[in-house]
Write an enzyme that holds these catalytic residues in place. Structure first.
Site, PDB file in Angstrom:
ATOM      1  N   GLU A 222       1.365  26.137  -8.478  1.00 62.20           N
ATOM      2  CA  GLU A 222       2.442  27.214  -8.679  1.00 62.20           C
ATOM      3  C   GLU A 222       1.358  28.363  -9.007  1.00 62.20           C
ATOM      4  O   GLU A 222       1.375  29.534  -8.732  1.00 62.20           O
ATOM      5  CB  GLU A 222       3.196  27.043  -9.998  1.00 62.20           C
ATOM      6  CG  GLU A 222       4.379  26.260  -9.754  1.00 62.20           C
ATOM      7  CD  GLU A 222       4.442  24.711  -9.845  1.00 62.20           C
ATOM      8  OE1 GLU A 222       3.032  24.441  -9.965  1.00 62.20           O
ATOM      9  OE2 GLU A 222       5.171  24.207  -9.515  1.00 62.20           O
TER      10      GLU A 222
ATOM     11  N   HIS B  12      13.984  20.647 -17.586  1.00 65.59           N
ATOM     12  CA  HIS B  12      14.811  20.925 -16.291  1.00 65.59           C
ATOM     13  C   HIS B  12      15.791  21.716 -16.607  1.00 65.59           C
ATOM     14  O   HIS B  12      16.738  21.801 -15.817  1.00 65.59           O
ATOM     15  CB  HIS B  12      14.721  19.670 -15.506  1.00 65.59           C
ATOM     16  CG  HIS B  12      13.768  18.798 -15.164  1.00 65.59           C
ATOM     17  ND1 HIS B  12      12.648  18.311 -15.904  1.00 65.59           N
ATOM     18  CD2 HIS B  12      12.949  19.161 -13.805  1.00 65.59           C
ATOM     19  CE1 HIS B  12      11.642  18.049 -15.162  1.00 65.59           C
ATOM     20  NE2 HIS B  12      11.779  18.570 -13.997  1.00 65.59           N
TER      21      HIS B  12
END
Lengths: 328, 338, 77
Positions: free
Chosen positions: B67, B136
């Site tokens: 990322e 999440h």
């Protein structure tokens, strides 16, 4: 790849401009900070990271770059900015925090941005590696020429961002060159205590690209290896990792007492100062006379003097400028 | 029978996002997409479906799990004339790359005094309620909205989703586009019928920085974002059965924040309930309440209330997670308690 | 002449059930043949079914309904 005489003199001049610049910046930085060193005081407040001794890295690499090529750098950027062709007057003004600075005073010494020569730097270690990949990707996608160089320190080679960027450059075969300035010290921690390998060039193999290590802070050797790497990138050959042994003649930051250096190390480094060494070499090789070099040095001094005068004479931006330029 | 003019169609938010990107990419060669699984798979949450087939690997790039590298590469590419759309698969992952977001992407325009532009979109999924647990399921709206230099939007429906994405791609500043997973229309995350709405075929924009009154009312103002809007609308239905008229404001955008629409609504109704799936403290709900109270406290008939996620990591077990989440009943209860 | 919207036989293997997840047009909407009309899901995979004709949509099976291959879920007329 060997430099031509013109290139040698270009390198020498830029090294001298860098060094004169750093010397005057150091002097002004310390104004108002003695006897009590308060970082917030004086005409140049905040932190200051000077590049004395590291000039060969900047000139050896940037000799092969033009304004369209992209360079990202770190918290010790002045020599690289100068070699890349950043507007010296506006850079000085930015370091002083003036309105005429490259960013109107919003960035300061660690955030030098000159879009005209595609130069940017930041104070987060290894943060510039990814953007260099992105610029390289952009040129590749647009079919436009240009390579990107990411300058970083040997300490930054242990940051996650570095490893991710190298892998990305490798897997996408990007025209980017990672140039590690190994000055042996990450603030106070020696390379041997921070890095699992003695030389970072071996890490290139992990990312599918060639790696080189250049000892001795030699501008001609740097010119040679960097030139090959940049040519390779321009020809579509992908990325390269280069680590260069250089010498940090200043402390990590101004105010750093450097108690962590072993005794005598600093003195030995000054004996290896690359600028007198190059001057002697130019004369010995018949590339220039004393008079030629004196003229170059005078010209370099004049450029620096002009930049400092410009910065000092410029006004500060109105304080409300702090609230602008947040969004495009 | 055939129809000449109209092709009425509803899109899911996932399809709306993909269509917006597709149309912009057809018109602007500088737009490209990077992220994990956005190519072959069409995005884990369906928001890039069909793009790889149409545009190919050069412009639709599946990335390594890096990322920091690809988000900061997007910044570098954006500063060099491209207009990337990058995906951070789950907003919860921002920890591994937040420097590239808040310290690089969000600050380069400022650091350069406007010398560079950063025309990129960072799209990222948010939201829980389907037992994906603490790493999440977060919303983290405030974590992004709080830090200067990045615009932040979050659509509640497909019409806004398409228009906001187009506006985001045309913005020269970085835009964080937060899409709620349970509004995407992915069946395996449940579906929210109210998010799948009529969406024009042609390209259009929805203004970033403008809130919408999605239901008019006179007794109380319910302010929400993304899933919160649907909770508020359902609560408004329940309140209506009890003779209470609720006005629902969809914030649409957190940065810039349309404080005026909220202020005007509360001036009308005198009561404020904020619905926020992000953590209770130090966030959007507090910001909305502060906006109203520091403006004119005399307009309030009762102390404002907020229905938010408690300040705890998100639990896994369904009863616990459902206990924590905002829902229409909690909003109705908040009104009753006013 | 109304045209049936039928769950195809060949979208997935075996005799698994599916669920209708999203109708991409409302009951009574005018739709165009060939455009995506409804999304159904088998386990975790979503499929789309295109409108078999132009016309006005009548929905008989709704979102969240379980369907099987061959089921008629609406008509276009």
């Amino acid at each position: 790849m060997q430099p031509t005489k013109e290139q040698k003199l270009w390198m020498y001049e830029n090294m001298v401009v860098s060094r004169r610049f750093e010397e005057i910046i150091e002097k002004i930085y310390l104004e108002g900070k003695t006897p009590a060193f308060n970082m917030a005081s004086g005409p140049i407040p905040g932190e200051m990271h000077l590049s004395n001794g590291q000039e060969p890295v900047a000139v050896g690499v940037c000799a092969h770059l033009n304004a369209d090529d992209v360079a990202t750098a770190t918290h010790r950027p002045h020599h690289q900015a100068i070699a890349k062709g950043v507007d010296l007057n506006r850079m000085a003004a930015e370091i002083f925090g003036k309105k005429t600075g490259l960013s109107g005073g919003r960035g300061g010494h660690m955030h030098i941005f000159d879009p005209k020569v595609n130069f940017a730097c930041a104070g987060i270690i290894a943060q510039g590696c990814g953007p260099a990949c992105g610029a390289a990707l952009s040129r590749k996608m647009q079919g436009k020429p240009g390579v990107a160089v990411s300058f970083l320190g040997e300490g930054a080679a242990n940051q996650g961002a570095f490893h991710e960027a190298l892998n990305l450059a490798g897997v996408w075969s990007l025209p980017v060159i990672f140039v590690i300035e190994d000055n042996a010290w990450g603030i106070s921690v020696a390379k041997k205590d921070s890095t699992a390998v003695a030389r970072n060039d071996v890490r290139a193999a992990a990312y599918g690209m060639p790696g080189h290590y250049i000892p001795g802070n030699d501008p001609y050797a740097i010119f040679d290896i960097a030139g090959e790497a940049i040519k390779r990138a321009r020809d579509g050959g992908g990325p390269t990792l280069i680590e260069i042994e250089t010498y940090r003649l200043a402390g990590h930051f101004m105010g750093d007492a450097e108690g962590y250096r072993p005794e005598g190390e600093k003195e030995k480094l000054f004996e290896k100062d690359p600028i007198p060494a190059m001057r002697q070499r130019l004369i010995a090789d018949g590339d220039a006379s004393d008079a030629d070099l004196d003229a170059i040095e005078a010209r370099a001094q004049a450029k620096v003097d002009e930049a400092i005068a410009f910065a000092k004479a410029s006004d500060y931006a109105p304080e409300t400028d702090a609230l602008t330029s947040v969004f495009a | 029978m055939s129809n000449e003019g109209t092709n009425e169609r509803r899109l899911t938010i996932a399809r709306a996002m993909a269509e917006s990107i597709q149309q912009e990419m057809q018109n602007d060669a500088r737009v490209f997409v990077m992220g994990e699984d956005i190519g072959e798979l069409g995005g884990v949450f369906g928001n890039t479906r069909g793009l790889l087939e149409e545009f190919g690997k050069e412009r639709i790039r599946d990335t390594p799990i890096s990322e920091t590298a690809f988000i900061s590469a997007a910044v570098g590419a954006a500063q060099d004339g491209m207009r990337p759309v990058v995906e951070l698969m789950f907003v919860d992952f921002f920890g591994v790359c937040f420097d590239a977001i808040y310290n690089l992407m969000a600050k380069d325009i400022y650091f350069s005094g406007g010398g560079v532009k950063v025309p990129m979109v960072l799209m990222t999924s948010t939201g829980g309620g389907y037992s994906d647990a603490g790493q999440h399921s977060q919303c983290l709206y405030a974590s992004f909205a709080h830090l200067p230099g990045m615009k932040v939007v979050s659509p509640s429906n497909a019409y806004d989703a398409k228009g906001l994405m187009t506006a985001a791609m045309r913005d020269d500043s970085p835009v964080v586009y937060m899409y709620h997973k349970r509004l995407q229309g992915m069946g395996w995350l449940g579906t929210e019928a109210g998010a799948t709405v009529d969406t024009p075929e042609e390209s259009y924009t929805v203004e970033i920085g403008k809130a919408k009154v999605v239901r008019e009312g006179s007794d109380v103002t319910l302010v929400g974002l993304a899933m919160g809007v649907h909770n508020a609308l359902k609560a408004a239905d329940k309140l209506a059965e009890q003779g209470v008229s609720a006005e629902v404001v969809d914030l649409v955008s957190l940065v810039p924040l349309d404080r005026e629409t909220v202020i005007n609504s509360v001036a009308k109704t005198g009561r404020l309930i904020v619905v926020d799936e992000d953590y209770h403290s130090y966030g959007v709900s507090g910001e909305i309440i502060a906006t109203v109270t520091e403006h004119d406290i005399s307009k309030l008939k009762a102390a404002p209330k907020r229905v938010t996620y408690p300040d705890v990591p998100i639990p896994f077990a369904r009863p616990m997670e459902q206990f924590c989440l905002p829902n229409p009943d909690k909003i109705v209860a908040a009104y009753k308690a006013m | 002449m109304a045209v049936d919207i039928t769950i195809p036989q060949d979208l997935w293997e075996e005799d698994r059930e599916a669920v209708i997840t999203n109708w991409l047009a409302g009951d009574g909407a005018t739709v165009r043949g060939g455009k995506p009309l409804v999304e159904i899901m088998v386990e975790k995979t979503q499929f789309e079914i295109e409108a078999p004709a132009d016309g006005v949509l009548t929905i008989s099976r709704h979102a969240d309904d379980i369907v099987r291959k061959g089921d008629v879920i609406g008509t276009i007329g």
